[in-house]
Design a protein around this motif. Structure first.
Motif, PDB file in Angstrom:
ATOM      1  N   ILE A 112      55.573  77.710  23.965  1.00  0.00           N
ATOM      2  CA  ILE A 112      54.685  78.870  24.165  1.00  0.00           C
ATOM      3  C   ILE A 112      55.129  80.032  23.281  1.00  0.00           C
ATOM      4  CG2 ILE A 112      53.974  80.625  25.829  1.00  0.00           C
ATOM      5  CD1 ILE A 112      54.047  78.453  27.979  1.00  0.00           C
ATOM      6  N   THR A 113      56.429  80.291  23.236  1.00  0.00           N
ATOM      7  CA  THR A 113      56.942  81.396  22.419  1.00  0.00           C
ATOM      8  C   THR A 113      56.606  81.194  20.943  1.00  0.00           C
ATOM      9  OG1 THR A 113      58.764  81.756  23.968  1.00  0.00           O
ATOM     10  CG2 THR A 113      59.010  82.653  21.751  1.00  0.00           C
ATOM     11  N   SER A 142      42.674  78.940  17.701  1.00  0.00           N
ATOM     12  CA  SER A 142      42.198  78.235  18.902  1.00  0.00           C
ATOM     13  C   SER A 142      43.093  77.042  19.225  1.00  0.00           C
ATOM     14  CB  SER A 142      40.758  77.755  18.690  1.00  0.00           C
ATOM     15  OG  SER A 142      39.884  78.857  18.525  1.00  0.00           O
ATOM     16  N   SER A 143      43.553  76.342  18.198  1.00  0.00           N
ATOM     17  CA  SER A 143      44.438  75.189  18.419  1.00  0.00           C
ATOM     18  C   SER A 143      45.753  75.626  19.050  1.00  0.00           C
ATOM     19  CB  SER A 143      44.694  74.488  17.090  1.00  0.00           C
ATOM     20  OG  SER A 143      45.616  73.429  17.250  1.00  0.00           O
ATOM     21  N   LYS A 144      46.324  76.741  18.572  1.00  0.00           N
ATOM     22  CA  LYS A 144      47.572  77.233  19.136  1.00  0.00           C
ATOM     23  C   LYS A 144      47.391  77.705  20.574  1.00  0.00           C
ATOM     24  CE  LYS A 144      49.941  76.349  15.503  1.00  0.00           C
ATOM     25  NZ  LYS A 144      50.952  75.259  15.545  1.00  0.00           N
ATOM     26  N   ALA A 151      51.096  73.714  27.563  1.00  0.00           N
ATOM     27  CA  ALA A 151      52.497  73.958  27.903  1.00  0.00           C
ATOM     28  C   ALA A 151      52.616  74.663  29.248  1.00  0.00           C
ATOM     29  CB  ALA A 151      53.165  74.780  26.801  1.00  0.00           C
ATOM     30  N   GLU A 152      51.721  75.623  29.532  1.00  0.00           N
ATOM     31  CA  GLU A 152      51.735  76.318  30.820  1.00  0.00           C
ATOM     32  C   GLU A 152      51.486  75.349  31.970  1.00  0.00           C
ATOM     33  OE1 GLU A 152      50.221  80.794  29.456  1.00  0.00           O
ATOM     34  OE2 GLU A 152      48.774  79.257  30.073  1.00  0.00           O
ATOM     35  N   TYR A 153      50.551  74.410  31.742  1.00  0.00           N
ATOM     36  CA  TYR A 153      50.275  73.401  32.776  1.00  0.00           C
ATOM     37  C   TYR A 153      51.519  72.541  33.027  1.00  0.00           C
ATOM     38  CZ  TYR A 153      48.374  69.144  34.890  1.00  0.00           C
ATOM     39  OH  TYR A 153      48.147  68.076  35.712  1.00  0.00           O
TER      40      TYR A 153
END
Length: 397
Positions: A112-113, A142-144, A151-153
């Motif tokens: 995420i970072t 949009s891809s990032k 990653a949050e999920y």
């Protein structure tokens, strides 16, 4: 009462009859003991079931196959009290698994970072790009952003796994749920059934309470109406029928069909030629004096007066001619079939039975009504000695 029709069907099949559950074949009518049909037995007893004296309670202690057992503190044959330590899991192995979960979570946080940094850089470059290059930057951003959501999920999943693991690590010692004797310890563990979910754990230690006795019997879904939880029953010795004990049915286990030594289900023939399983029921005893673990007994619904009911209750499907001119097909004293007039009493809608006031008793034999029956036909009799215990049983599988 439906088990009686089942018995008739099986008799017909055994004799090679092609006419289903017909009461006759050619010049012979097949008649059955009224005592067997009504469940009153040859000596006027109530419905009788085979039973066995078993331990009061058995508990299966499960283990998590994804964890390593550090040490087992009991052996087969040991006596334990409720709360005694049985075994413990390897805390070091669990800590390694927990550390791995934290590293996986950290990896997603780093993803995420990095994605957020790249999005910031892409937005800066997009602001300086020409109109023709704007779409390319928009797609990259949009891809990032999608990478961040994924990653949050995954972080949320890891957090739940971490919480569960930390909770497990607070309970690494497994104790005895009841007092009793250690009957078995399975090093590999055994699943509860073929369809068991392995995540639910496997049986590792079996504990039996041998200080309290209860009686186990079997009931078929075809006569399930005959017994209910909370019903008072009489336990009768097979050796001395004058010796009895009182008890109450505490549970009927519809979730676990009875199996034989080969794990095959037991089935009986039903009136529509389908099959059904037998299920165990358990009886709590008021007094166990004189009973032995493993002893075989008879189980009879209690009538409250120590005997059977005063009325003879006959299933309606054996009765022909209507209420005013009711009759049954019965064997006479010369073993010939006759129309026997009967006087009907009260009707029980729950069991679909009529009380027989006169014309028939438990020593008689009657046929299941069939268009091929006629007066004067020779009869062939079937009674309680033709069947085992309370039902005709066929082992399948």
């Amino acid at each position: 009462m439906k088990r009686i029709v089942a018995a008739l069907c099986l008799c017909a099949l055994t004799l090679g009859l092609l006419g289903g559950c017909s009461g006759s074949s050619g010049e012979t009518a097949y008649v059955e003991s009224v005592s067997l049909i009504t469940g009153t037995g040859s000596v006027g007893l109530a419905d009788r079931y085979a039973g066995k004296v078993v331990a009061g309670q058995t508990e299966e202690v499960k283990r998590d196959t994804e964890k390593t057992i550090l040490e087992t503190y009991v052996e087969e044959g040991d006596t334990v009290e409720a709360g005694d330590l049985l075994f413990s899991y390897d805390m070091e192995a669990m800590q390694l698994s927990l550390d791995k979960l934290y590293l996986e979570k950290e990896s997603y946080e780093n993803t995420i970072t990095a994605a957020e940094s790249e999005i910031s850089e892409l937005e800066t470059q997009k602001a300086k790009a020409s109109s023709s290059d704007q779409l390319s930057y928009t797609l990259q951003i949009s891809s990032k952003e999608a990478d961040i959501r994924e990653a949050e999920y995954n972080i949320a999943l890891k957090e739940r796994e971490i919480a569960a693991m930390e909770a497990d690590m607070e309970n690494t010692d497994i104790t005895a749920p009841i007092s009793g004797r250690i009957m078995s310890i399975s090093e590999e563990g055994s699943y509860d059934s073929y369809y068991s979910d392995s995540s639910a754990g496997t049986t590792y230690i079996t504990i039996m309470d041998v200080t309290t006795l209860r009686v186990e019997g079997n009931i078929n879904e075809m006569n399930a109406y005959a017994l209910t939880e909370g019903m008072a029953v009489t336990i009768r010795s097979r050796v001395d029928e004058s010796q009895t004990w009182s008890g109450t049915i505490t549970s009927i286990d519809w979730e676990n069909p009875v199996t034989n030594d080969n794990d095959s289900y037991y089935y009986i023939y039903s009136d529509d030629m389908t099959t059904s399983s037998k299920y165990p029921f358990y009886i709590e005893l008021e007094d166990t004096e004189g009973l032995l673990l493993g002893q075989h007994v008879y189980i009879e619904p209690s009538t409250g007066d120590g005997g059977s009911g005063s009325g003879l209750m006959l299933p309606s499907y054996y009765i022909t001619g209507g209420a005013e001119n009711a009759y049954v097909w019965a064997a006479n004293d010369k073993d010939k079939l006759e129309k026997r007039s009967v006087t009907l009493g009260a009707y029980d809608g729950d069991t679909d039975c009529y009380e027989i006031l006169s014309g028939l008793d438990t020593s008689d034999y009657i046929a299941f009504p069939d268009d091929s029956l006629s007066e004067g036909m020779a009869v062939e009799k079937y009674d309680e000695d033709s069947f085992s215990d309370d039902e005709v049983v066929v082992s399948v599988g």
